[in-house]
Design a protein around this motif. Structure first.
Motif, PDB file in Angstrom:
ATOM      1  N   GLU A 106       9.043   6.375  -2.276  1.00 32.02           N
ATOM      2  CA  GLU A 106       9.805   7.087  -3.626  1.00 32.02           C
ATOM      3  C   GLU A 106      10.422   5.319  -4.367  1.00 32.02           C
ATOM      4  O   GLU A 106      10.188   5.538  -6.066  1.00 32.02           O
ATOM      5  N   ILE A 107      10.828   4.650  -3.428  1.00 31.42           N
ATOM      6  CA  ILE A 107      10.973   3.151  -3.943  1.00 31.42           C
ATOM      7  C   ILE A 107      10.597   2.321  -5.364  1.00 31.42           C
ATOM      8  O   ILE A 107      10.677   2.138  -6.147  1.00 31.42           O
ATOM      9  N   ARG A 108       9.625   2.451  -4.821  1.00 32.27           N
ATOM     10  CA  ARG A 108       8.352   1.961  -5.760  1.00 32.27           C
ATOM     11  C   ARG A 108       7.917   2.597  -6.632  1.00 32.27           C
ATOM     12  O   ARG A 108       6.918   2.369  -7.610  1.00 32.27           O
ATOM     13  N   ARG A 109       8.034   4.087  -7.221  1.00 31.67           N
ATOM     14  CA  ARG A 109       7.994   5.192  -7.795  1.00 31.67           C
ATOM     15  C   ARG A 109       7.539   4.768  -9.482  1.00 31.67           C
ATOM     16  O   ARG A 109       6.393   4.040 -10.075  1.00 31.67           O
ATOM     17  N   LYS A 110       8.403   3.909  -9.407  1.00 31.93           N
ATOM     18  CA  LYS A 110       8.523   3.165 -10.375  1.00 31.93           C
ATOM     19  C   LYS A 110       7.117   1.959 -11.252  1.00 31.93           C
ATOM     20  O   LYS A 110       7.109   1.444 -12.377  1.00 31.93           O
ATOM     21  N   LEU A 111       7.157   1.047 -10.273  1.00 30.85           N
ATOM     22  CA  LEU A 111       5.790   0.640 -10.221  1.00 30.85           C
ATOM     23  C   LEU A 111       4.533   1.482 -10.322  1.00 30.85           C
ATOM     24  O   LEU A 111       3.358   1.120 -10.613  1.00 30.85           O
ATOM     25  N   ILE A 112       4.181   2.854  -9.983  1.00 29.36           N
ATOM     26  CA  ILE A 112       3.076   3.520  -9.902  1.00 29.36           C
ATOM     27  C   ILE A 112       3.473   4.310 -11.103  1.00 29.36           C
ATOM     28  O   ILE A 112       1.713   4.214 -11.120  1.00 29.36           O
ATOM     29  N   VAL A 113       4.248   5.280 -11.337  1.00 26.74           N
ATOM     30  CA  VAL A 113       4.240   6.204 -12.975  1.00 26.74           C
ATOM     31  C   VAL A 113       4.595   5.152 -13.763  1.00 26.74           C
ATOM     32  O   VAL A 113       5.202   4.397 -13.801  1.00 26.74           O
ATOM     33  N   GLU A 114       3.940   5.332 -14.734  1.00 27.59           N
ATOM     34  CA  GLU A 114       3.872   5.255 -15.958  1.00 27.59           C
ATOM     35  C   GLU A 114       4.483   6.118 -16.882  1.00 27.59           C
ATOM     36  O   GLU A 114       4.066   7.445 -16.469  1.00 27.59           O
TER      37      GLU A 114
END
Length: 114
Positions: A106-114
């Motif tokens: 979840e911490i990495r969501r912003k890196l994967i989702v546009e």
């Protein structure tokens, strides 16, 4: 957790099961239509290993670059995360450990989702 659950050989089995389910998804499966799955499984194994505290890891910038332009939305991420969590449970991970992995993802969501 990486060693607790058997290292790379175990993570590799998890990743193969994960993609067996994900590729059947009408929403997420098409993301993988023209992808070299052998290469992707290798990268995903390293990524999941890193979420478990294993030796492989990707920087935030690498994750952002890898997923840039793929038009991944929150709904796609949510489905992928749910499939991963269920796959981990199916492979004998405790609910507490799955929650830790889900939080790390979840911490990495912003890196994967546009």
């Amino acid at each position: 957790m990486f060693e607790k659950y058997g290292g790379f050989s175990s993570v590799s089995r998890v990743v193969l099961s994960f993609y067996d389910t994900l590729l059947d998804s009408d929403d997420v499966g098409p993301f993988f239509d023209d992808v070299d799955m052998g290469r992707l499984v290798d990268h995903q194994t390293k990524f999941i290993a890193s979420l478990l505290g294993g030796p492989s890891s990707y920087t935030d910038e690498q994750l952002k670059q890898i997923h840039a332009g793929l038009n991944i939305r929150d709904t796609h991420f949510d489905e992928m995360k749910a499939v991963l969590c269920q796959t981990l449970l199916d492979h004998g991970f405790t609910e507490g450990d799955v929650e830790v992995v889900a939080a790390a993802l979840e911490i990495r969501r912003k890196l994967i989702v546009e």
